[in-house]
Design a protein around this motif. Structure first.
Motif, PDB file in Angstrom:
ATOM      1  N   ILE A   4       0.588  -6.324  -8.185  1.00  0.00           N
ATOM      2  CA  ILE A   4       0.364  -6.053  -6.761  1.00  0.00           C
ATOM      3  C   ILE A   4       0.860  -4.657  -6.413  1.00  0.00           C
ATOM      4  O   ILE A   4       0.185  -3.905  -5.711  1.00  0.00           O
ATOM      5  N   ALA A   5       2.026  -4.291  -6.910  1.00  0.00           N
ATOM      6  CA  ALA A   5       2.568  -2.952  -6.662  1.00  0.00           C
ATOM      7  C   ALA A   5       1.660  -1.884  -7.242  1.00  0.00           C
ATOM      8  O   ALA A   5       1.433  -0.843  -6.617  1.00  0.00           O
ATOM      9  N   SER A   6       1.115  -2.126  -8.421  1.00  0.00           N
ATOM     10  CA  SER A   6       0.196  -1.163  -9.026  1.00  0.00           C
ATOM     11  C   SER A   6      -1.063  -0.997  -8.182  1.00  0.00           C
ATOM     12  O   SER A   6      -1.571   0.115  -8.033  1.00  0.00           O
ATOM     13  N   GLN A   7      -1.558  -2.078  -7.608  1.00  0.00           N
ATOM     14  CA  GLN A   7      -2.730  -1.985  -6.748  1.00  0.00           C
ATOM     15  C   GLN A   7      -2.423  -1.203  -5.481  1.00  0.00           C
ATOM     16  O   GLN A   7      -3.265  -0.463  -4.986  1.00  0.00           O
ATOM     17  N   ILE A   8      -1.215  -1.345  -4.942  1.00  0.00           N
ATOM     18  CA  ILE A   8      -0.824  -0.586  -3.746  1.00  0.00           C
ATOM     19  C   ILE A   8      -0.793   0.903  -4.057  1.00  0.00           C
ATOM     20  O   ILE A   8      -1.325   1.719  -3.316  1.00  0.00           O
ATOM     21  N   VAL A   9      -0.178   1.260  -5.162  1.00  0.00           N
ATOM     22  CA  VAL A   9      -0.002   2.670  -5.505  1.00  0.00           C
ATOM     23  C   VAL A   9      -1.309   3.311  -5.943  1.00  0.00           C
ATOM     24  O   VAL A   9      -1.541   4.488  -5.672  1.00  0.00           O
ATOM     25  N   ASN A  10      -2.195   2.568  -6.587  1.00  0.00           N
ATOM     26  CA  ASN A  10      -3.385   3.157  -7.194  1.00  0.00           C
ATOM     27  C   ASN A  10      -4.661   2.998  -6.380  1.00  0.00           C
ATOM     28  O   ASN A  10      -5.747   3.160  -6.925  1.00  0.00           O
ATOM     29  N   GLN A  11      -4.577   2.709  -5.102  1.00  0.00           N
ATOM     30  CA  GLN A  11      -5.777   2.628  -4.280  1.00  0.00           C
ATOM     31  C   GLN A  11      -6.406   4.012  -4.160  1.00  0.00           C
ATOM     32  O   GLN A  11      -5.723   5.003  -3.988  1.00  0.00           O
ATOM     33  N   GLY A  12      -7.702   4.059  -4.227  1.00  0.00           N
ATOM     34  CA  GLY A  12      -8.399   5.341  -4.221  1.00  0.00           C
ATOM     35  C   GLY A  12      -9.036   5.668  -2.895  1.00  0.00           C
ATOM     36  O   GLY A  12      -9.157   4.827  -2.008  1.00  0.00           O
ATOM     37  N   ILE A  13      -9.424   6.931  -2.768  1.00  0.00           N
ATOM     38  CA  ILE A  13     -10.180   7.394  -1.607  1.00  0.00           C
ATOM     39  C   ILE A  13     -11.616   7.667  -2.034  1.00  0.00           C
ATOM     40  O   ILE A  13     -12.553   7.123  -1.483  1.00  0.00           O
ATOM     41  N   ILE A  14     -11.806   8.501  -3.036  1.00  0.00           N
ATOM     42  CA  ILE A  14     -13.156   8.821  -3.502  1.00  0.00           C
ATOM     43  C   ILE A  14     -13.560   7.875  -4.629  1.00  0.00           C
ATOM     44  O   ILE A  14     -14.636   7.318  -4.617  1.00  0.00           O
ATOM     45  N   THR A  15     -12.685   7.678  -5.587  1.00  0.00           N
ATOM     46  CA  THR A  15     -12.981   6.761  -6.685  1.00  0.00           C
ATOM     47  C   THR A  15     -11.871   5.722  -6.767  1.00  0.00           C
ATOM     48  O   THR A  15     -10.743   5.983  -6.373  1.00  0.00           O
ATOM     49  N   ALA A  16     -12.221   4.567  -7.234  1.00  0.00           N
ATOM     50  CA  ALA A  16     -11.221   3.506  -7.353  1.00  0.00           C
ATOM     51  C   ALA A  16     -10.149   3.915  -8.344  1.00  0.00           C
ATOM     52  O   ALA A  16     -10.439   4.440  -9.405  1.00  0.00           O
ATOM     53  N   GLY A  17      -8.906   3.710  -7.969  1.00  0.00           N
ATOM     54  CA  GLY A  17      -7.809   3.999  -8.860  1.00  0.00           C
ATOM     55  C   GLY A  17      -7.320   5.424  -8.847  1.00  0.00           C
ATOM     56  O   GLY A  17      -6.519   5.796  -9.684  1.00  0.00           O
ATOM     57  N   SER A  18      -7.803   6.240  -7.921  1.00  0.00           N
ATOM     58  CA  SER A  18      -7.353   7.637  -7.900  1.00  0.00           C
ATOM     59  C   SER A  18      -5.949   7.776  -7.326  1.00  0.00           C
ATOM     60  O   SER A  18      -5.304   8.793  -7.524  1.00  0.00           O
ATOM     61  N   GLY A  19      -5.485   6.772  -6.601  1.00  0.00           N
ATOM     62  CA  GLY A  19      -4.134   6.812  -6.062  1.00  0.00           C
ATOM     63  C   GLY A  19      -3.962   7.724  -4.874  1.00  0.00           C
ATOM     64  O   GLY A  19      -2.845   8.104  -4.543  1.00  0.00           O
ATOM     65  N   MET A  20      -5.035   8.080  -4.191  1.00  0.00           N
ATOM     66  CA  MET A  20      -4.948   9.021  -3.066  1.00  0.00           C
ATOM     67  C   MET A  20      -4.919   8.334  -1.707  1.00  0.00           C
ATOM     68  O   MET A  20      -4.717   8.998  -0.700  1.00  0.00           O
ATOM     69  N   ALA A  21      -5.096   7.025  -1.637  1.00  0.00           N
ATOM     70  CA  ALA A  21      -5.075   6.338  -0.346  1.00  0.00           C
ATOM     71  C   ALA A  21      -3.693   6.400   0.292  1.00  0.00           C
ATOM     72  O   ALA A  21      -3.576   6.622   1.502  1.00  0.00           O
ATOM     73  N   LEU A  22      -2.660   6.228  -0.494  1.00  0.00           N
ATOM     74  CA  LEU A  22      -1.296   6.241   0.034  1.00  0.00           C
ATOM     75  C   LEU A  22      -0.894   7.615   0.577  1.00  0.00           C
ATOM     76  O   LEU A  22      -0.386   7.708   1.691  1.00  0.00           O
ATOM     77  N   PRO A  23      -1.115   8.708  -0.165  1.00  0.00           N
ATOM     78  CA  PRO A  23      -0.798  10.015   0.418  1.00  0.00           C
ATOM     79  C   PRO A  23      -1.588  10.314   1.689  1.00  0.00           C
ATOM     80  O   PRO A  23      -1.055  10.882   2.644  1.00  0.00           O
ATOM     81  N   PHE A  24      -2.866   9.925   1.719  1.00  0.00           N
ATOM     82  CA  PHE A  24      -3.669  10.124   2.926  1.00  0.00           C
ATOM     83  C   PHE A  24      -3.082   9.339   4.095  1.00  0.00           C
ATOM     84  O   PHE A  24      -2.955   9.859   5.199  1.00  0.00           O
ATOM     85  N   ALA A  25      -2.740   8.079   3.868  1.00  0.00           N
ATOM     86  CA  ALA A  25      -2.226   7.238   4.949  1.00  0.00           C
ATOM     87  C   ALA A  25      -0.922   7.780   5.513  1.00  0.00           C
ATOM     88  O   ALA A  25      -0.755   7.884   6.737  1.00  0.00           O
ATOM     89  N   VAL A  26      -0.003   8.157   4.643  1.00  0.00           N
ATOM     90  CA  VAL A  26       1.285   8.681   5.100  1.00  0.00           C
ATOM     91  C   VAL A  26       1.082   9.987   5.864  1.00  0.00           C
ATOM     92  O   VAL A  26       1.670  10.201   6.926  1.00  0.00           O
ATOM     93  N   SER A  27       0.230  10.842   5.332  1.00  0.00           N
ATOM     94  CA  SER A  27       0.002  12.144   5.950  1.00  0.00           C
ATOM     95  C   SER A  27      -0.682  12.018   7.308  1.00  0.00           C
ATOM     96  O   SER A  27      -0.305  12.696   8.271  1.00  0.00           O
ATOM     97  N   ILE A  28      -1.657  11.149   7.402  1.00  0.00           N
ATOM     98  CA  ILE A  28      -2.367  10.969   8.676  1.00  0.00           C
ATOM     99  C   ILE A  28      -1.450  10.353   9.723  1.00  0.00           C
ATOM    100  O   ILE A  28      -1.439  10.779  10.884  1.00  0.00           O
ATOM    101  N   LEU A  29      -0.665   9.370   9.336  1.00  0.00           N
ATOM    102  CA  LEU A  29       0.270   8.769  10.293  1.00  0.00           C
ATOM    103  C   LEU A  29       1.291   9.793  10.787  1.00  0.00           C
ATOM    104  O   LEU A  29       1.588   9.854  11.979  1.00  0.00           O
ATOM    105  N   PHE A  30       1.814  10.593   9.872  1.00  0.00           N
ATOM    106  CA  PHE A  30       2.781  11.598  10.304  1.00  0.00           C
ATOM    107  C   PHE A  30       2.118  12.647  11.200  1.00  0.00           C
ATOM    108  O   PHE A  30       2.718  13.082  12.189  1.00  0.00           O
ATOM    109  N   ALA A  31       0.899  13.035  10.883  1.00  0.00           N
ATOM    110  CA  ALA A  31       0.180  13.997  11.726  1.00  0.00           C
ATOM    111  C   ALA A  31      -0.079  13.411  13.116  1.00  0.00           C
ATOM    112  O   ALA A  31      -0.028  14.129  14.117  1.00  0.00           O
ATOM    113  N   LEU A  32      -0.343  12.109  13.189  1.00  0.00           N
ATOM    114  CA  LEU A  32      -0.538  11.468  14.494  1.00  0.00           C
ATOM    115  C   LEU A  32       0.732  11.492  15.337  1.00  0.00           C
ATOM    116  O   LEU A  32       0.660  11.571  16.564  1.00  0.00           O
TER     117      LEU A  32
END
Length: 138
Positions: free
Chosen positions: A78-106
């Motif tokens: 489950i932890a691996s799935q949280i960390v490795n969620q993708g934005i462009i391709t599955a498993g790229s791991g960029m969903a988490l950085p995007f989410a944190v960055s967008i929330l902080f920008a908001l």
């Protein structure tokens, strides 16, 4: 012969990006969000707290399962799935950085934000990180 020797040399741009993504970006933006949680008021504080919590979940999902020996167990998967969620391709791991960055920008756009320097630092980090990511895609 020269082409053969470059075949096995690492691409330092990709290695740099992976190191920043793995060890620095979420932690840095999470620290900025924690600071804003203490200094801001109102809606800005709530959004910064949400950014910090998402960053904390990401950091915990990255480090706790290996340290607790749960890598092959269900919590580790489950932890691996949280960390490795993708934005462009599955498993790229960029969903988490995007989410944190967008929330902080908001949190910057909400009433009650303080310390504009945090937003300037976040902008520099985000431009560098996401620019490096786009560069590695090409």
């Amino acid at each position: 012969m020269n082409n053969f020797s470059t075949l096995f040399e690492p691409n330092y741009t990709i290695l740099t990006f992976l190191m920043i993504k793995t060890f620095f970006y979420i932690e840095t933006i999470g620290a900025f969000a924690l600071i804003r949680t203490f200094v801001a008021t109102g809606p800005s504080r709530l959004i910064a707290c949400a950014a910090f919590l998402v960053a904390l979940i990401g950091v915990a999902a990255k480090y706790i399962p290996p340290l607790a020996g749960l890598s092959g167990e269900m919590p580790g998967r489950i932890a691996s799935q949280i960390v490795n969620q993708g934005i462009i391709t599955a498993g790229s791991g960029m969903a988490l950085p995007f989410a944190v960055s967008i929330l902080f920008a908001l949190s910057w756009r909400m009433r009650g934000h303080r310390w504009w320097a945090l937003d300037a630092l976040h902008l520099l980090c985000a431009l560098g990180f996401f620019g490096l990511w786009l560069y590695t895609l090409s």
